[in-house]
Design a protein around this motif. Sequence first.
Motif, PDB file in Angstrom:
ATOM      1  N   ARG A   1     -35.335  11.857  -8.448  1.00  0.00           N
ATOM      2  CA  ARG A   1     -35.289  12.512  -7.132  1.00  0.00           C
ATOM      3  C   ARG A   1     -33.885  12.406  -6.539  1.00  0.00           C
ATOM      4  NH1 ARG A   1     -40.253  14.024  -5.356  1.00  0.00           N
ATOM      5  NH2 ARG A   1     -42.018  13.193  -6.581  1.00  0.00           N
TER       6      ARG A   1
ATOM      7  N   LEU B   1     -29.138  23.068 -13.663  1.00  0.00           N
ATOM      8  CA  LEU B   1     -30.332  22.564 -14.338  1.00  0.00           C
ATOM      9  C   LEU B   1     -30.459  23.164 -15.747  1.00  0.00           C
ATOM     10  CD1 LEU B   1     -32.828  20.778 -14.127  1.00  0.00           C
ATOM     11  CD2 LEU B   1     -34.057  22.718 -13.127  1.00  0.00           C
TER      12      LEU B   1
ATOM     13  N   LEU C   1     -39.957  15.343 -12.998  1.00  0.00           N
ATOM     14  CA  LEU C   1     -39.321  14.700 -11.843  1.00  0.00           C
ATOM     15  C   LEU C   1     -39.892  13.301 -11.673  1.00  0.00           C
ATOM     16  CD1 LEU C   1     -37.387  15.082  -9.424  1.00  0.00           C
ATOM     17  CD2 LEU C   1     -39.351  15.938  -8.115  1.00  0.00           C
TER      18      LEU C   1
ATOM     19  N   LEU D   1     -31.958  15.202  -8.005  1.00  0.00           N
ATOM     20  CA  LEU D   1     -32.372  16.481  -7.435  1.00  0.00           C
ATOM     21  C   LEU D   1     -31.853  16.652  -6.011  1.00  0.00           C
ATOM     22  CD1 LEU D   1     -34.086  19.042  -7.964  1.00  0.00           C
ATOM     23  CD2 LEU D   1     -36.006  17.827  -6.905  1.00  0.00           C
TER      24      LEU D   1
END
Length: 409
Positions: free
Chosen positions: A335, A347, A408, A338
Amino acid sequence: MQNVYDVLKERGFIEQVTHEEELRELLGKEKVVFYIGFDPTADSLHVGHLLPMMAMAHMQRAGHIPIALLGGGTAMVGDPSGRTDMRKMLTLEQIQHNAERFKKQFQRLIDFSDNKAYMLNNADWLLNLNYVSFLREIGRHFSVNRMLTAECYKQRLERGLTFLEFNYMLMQSYDFLVLYQKYNCKLQIGGNDQWSNIISGVDLIRRVEDGSAYGLTIALLTTSEGVKMGKTQAGALWLDPEKVSPYDFYQYWRNVDDRDVEKCLKLLTFLPMDEVRRLSSLEGAEINKAKEVLAFEVTKLIHGEEEAIKAQNAAKALFQNGADMSSVPQTHITREQLGDGMDLLELLMLTGLTSSKSEGRRLISQGGIYVANSRIDDVDLKITAKDFDDDNSLLIRKGKKIYHLVKLS
């Protein structure tokens, strides 16, 4: 039993051969020791090595005895054959590491138990040579004028041929002589780029031992357009599952050009020729059945049946909701990575689906990128945590058949 020479010829392996009738007769009447050399210049074999490995396996199945010769000695010199530059020098430690990795991959196709095959390293005799003695005993049998007519040297002369590389033909010929003397090895098999070196070894055995030896070259694995197979966007198609996942390996063969299916079935599987011809005769959408058989058979040979089944199931899972997708290639991001959002172009590079942002922009503009089954038109799209499903997964597709799962955590 069918003569293995005829098997290799029917399946399209054989390109050039010395003394064809003599060799065929020899293979039909006695157990022949033969060798193929592999220079351990990388830590894995790749698809380009599959043809010689398959040739070895066919020969062994017919009762002959393979020697997989690891070039621990010759790898320290570099082979100029088919190259425009000189290979990078490796340390002894690197070569030994690579050789150990090779052994595991050979064992998928070759049975080394009970002296049914040998795995040797030419470092065992090359690294301890006395140079003056070598020149007196071996070098005197080689004509420099004749060597310079060999294709492997002619193409290097304009760019510059080092004396180091010039020695390669002597060293490979000496390998053949040593194996002839110690193991009664009468046949060397190699790629077309090795033809000059092979016939020099045959000649050396005749001059030194007054013995009969033979050479045979096998085809390169190329597409119908003459391009070497095994090149992917990520580089070579390695046999090591840590470098190329069994799923990606399976998908490569599942997606070969229709025109290459018959050649690949003949060269890279042990399916009977009647079955090869049946599968190759399929037309239209039916040819996909032949590609699935090809992909499964080649993946089974290299990675084992369990991994082949998983890869096959993963490919099918992409078209079935709720199926197990554990074998689809995955990339895990945190995370923190991200953040508030990651550019899709970034990505795509992170997953290896593209090699650059410009490639990503081109694919998106051509409608070739899908995120969660939706085609993407926006090159500036940011991927956020909201795009991931309840399992913290996000499926990205490139083109029609290349999938990647982002997890994720």
